[in-house]
Motif scaffolding. Sequence first.
Motif, PDB file in Angstrom:
ATOM      1  N   THR A  52       0.837  -1.195   0.000  1.00 54.22           N
ATOM      2  CA  THR A  52       0.000   0.000   0.000  1.00 54.22           C
ATOM      3  C   THR A  52       0.878   1.255   0.000  1.00 54.22           C
ATOM      4  N   GLU A  53       0.256   2.404  -0.122  1.00 50.58           N
ATOM      5  CA  GLU A  53       0.994   3.662  -0.158  1.00 50.58           C
ATOM      6  C   GLU A  53       1.605   3.959   1.217  1.00 50.58           C
ATOM      7  N   PRO A  54       2.925   4.187   1.286  1.00 46.94           N
ATOM      8  CA  PRO A  54       3.560   4.493   2.578  1.00 46.94           C
ATOM      9  C   PRO A  54       3.025   5.796   3.167  1.00 46.94           C
TER      10      PRO A  54
ATOM     11  N   ILE B 189       2.472  -8.081   4.300  1.00 50.48           N
ATOM     12  CA  ILE B 189       2.742  -8.674   5.603  1.00 50.48           C
ATOM     13  C   ILE B 189       3.982  -9.557   5.612  1.00 50.48           C
ATOM     14  N   ARG B 190       4.241 -10.276   4.536  1.00 50.73           N
ATOM     15  CA  ARG B 190       5.418 -11.143   4.557  1.00 50.73           C
ATOM     16  C   ARG B 190       6.711 -10.316   4.490  1.00 50.73           C
TER      17      ARG B 190
ATOM     18  N   PHE C 196       5.052  -5.468  17.190  1.00 51.98           N
ATOM     19  CA  PHE C 196       5.075  -4.015  17.039  1.00 51.98           C
ATOM     20  C   PHE C 196       5.835  -3.608  15.779  1.00 51.98           C
ATOM     21  N   MET C 197       6.954  -4.280  15.526  1.00 47.35           N
ATOM     22  CA  MET C 197       7.759  -3.945  14.353  1.00 47.35           C
ATOM     23  C   MET C 197       7.000  -4.211  13.055  1.00 47.35           C
ATOM     24  N   SER C 198       6.448  -5.409  12.928  1.00 50.87           N
ATOM     25  CA  SER C 198       5.757  -5.750  11.685  1.00 50.87           C
ATOM     26  C   SER C 198       4.521  -4.881  11.481  1.00 50.87           C
ATOM     27  N   THR C 199       3.783  -4.596  12.555  1.00 50.29           N
ATOM     28  CA  THR C 199       2.598  -3.747  12.441  1.00 50.29           C
ATOM     29  C   THR C 199       2.975  -2.332  12.024  1.00 50.29           C
ATOM     30  N   SER C 200       4.048  -1.795  12.596  1.00 52.73           N
ATOM     31  CA  SER C 200       4.480  -0.443  12.227  1.00 52.73           C
ATOM     32  C   SER C 200       4.892  -0.376  10.763  1.00 52.73           C
ATOM     33  N   LEU C 201       5.510  -1.432  10.263  1.00 54.66           N
ATOM     34  CA  LEU C 201       5.949  -1.461   8.869  1.00 54.66           C
ATOM     35  C   LEU C 201       4.764  -1.576   7.909  1.00 54.66           C
TER      36      LEU C 201
END
Length: 253
Positions: free
Chosen positions: A128-130, A172-173, A159-164
């Motif tokens: 998606t768009e950052p 997600i991968r 927390f890291m993966s969700t923030s990214l």
Amino acid sequence: MDFSLDILAVLFLVAVAAGWIDAIAGGGGLLTIPALLLAGIPPATALATNKLQGSCGTLTAATYFIRRGAVSVKANLKPIVAIAIGSVAGGWVLQQINAEILVLFIPVLLVSIGLYFLFFAKNLDAETEPRITADRYAVTAAPAIGFYDGFFGPGTGSFMSTSLILLRGMPIRTATAHAKLFNLTSNLGALIYFIFFGQIAWVAGAAMMAGQILGAYLGAHFAFKGGAKIIRPITVIMCFAMSIKVLMSVLQG
């Protein structure tokens, strides 16, 4: 410390399961720390041994993702350095204050992430768009999460993966791959400290390191191939499980 082959075999199998979970969603310590304590290892030694075997699993998962081009060390030097600095700062602050009140906020954050993945996250396999640039992420979210890992720790990978996903728009991968690399960074400082200044149960740690290598490799493979259909439900389960564990620790303390 002396361990029977039966105990070492159990620790190996627990580490396999924990490595698999950690590579996908984080939270493997919910399995490994109780197992180490039940094996008769003192709490301080159990924490040091857990950091040793857990870091080995994180390294395995990160290496898997790097080799498959899901994440690049060179392209992420800025957040890596920021996370390392944040982790050191978090560990220092932890020694200066009483963190008991702040710990109460952690279950709220973990439940929020679990609810996000359960009800609101859509098209997690799509980019998606950052919302912010990579440079801005490196000076805001990255050091903040590194600080949290040094300060407390549970749920850092989530927390890291969700923030990214939310801030950088990663599928997600890809976010999971980056989270493993970043989590490895924040773990190394603590691991180095434990190796030189802590007490590690090396025999038990070696058995669990072998289990972590196997489990983390399998977990990274599942995450890389399965994407959201694998990562999403396990992340939800582990977020709720970690929040319950933190609440129980606070109530029992």
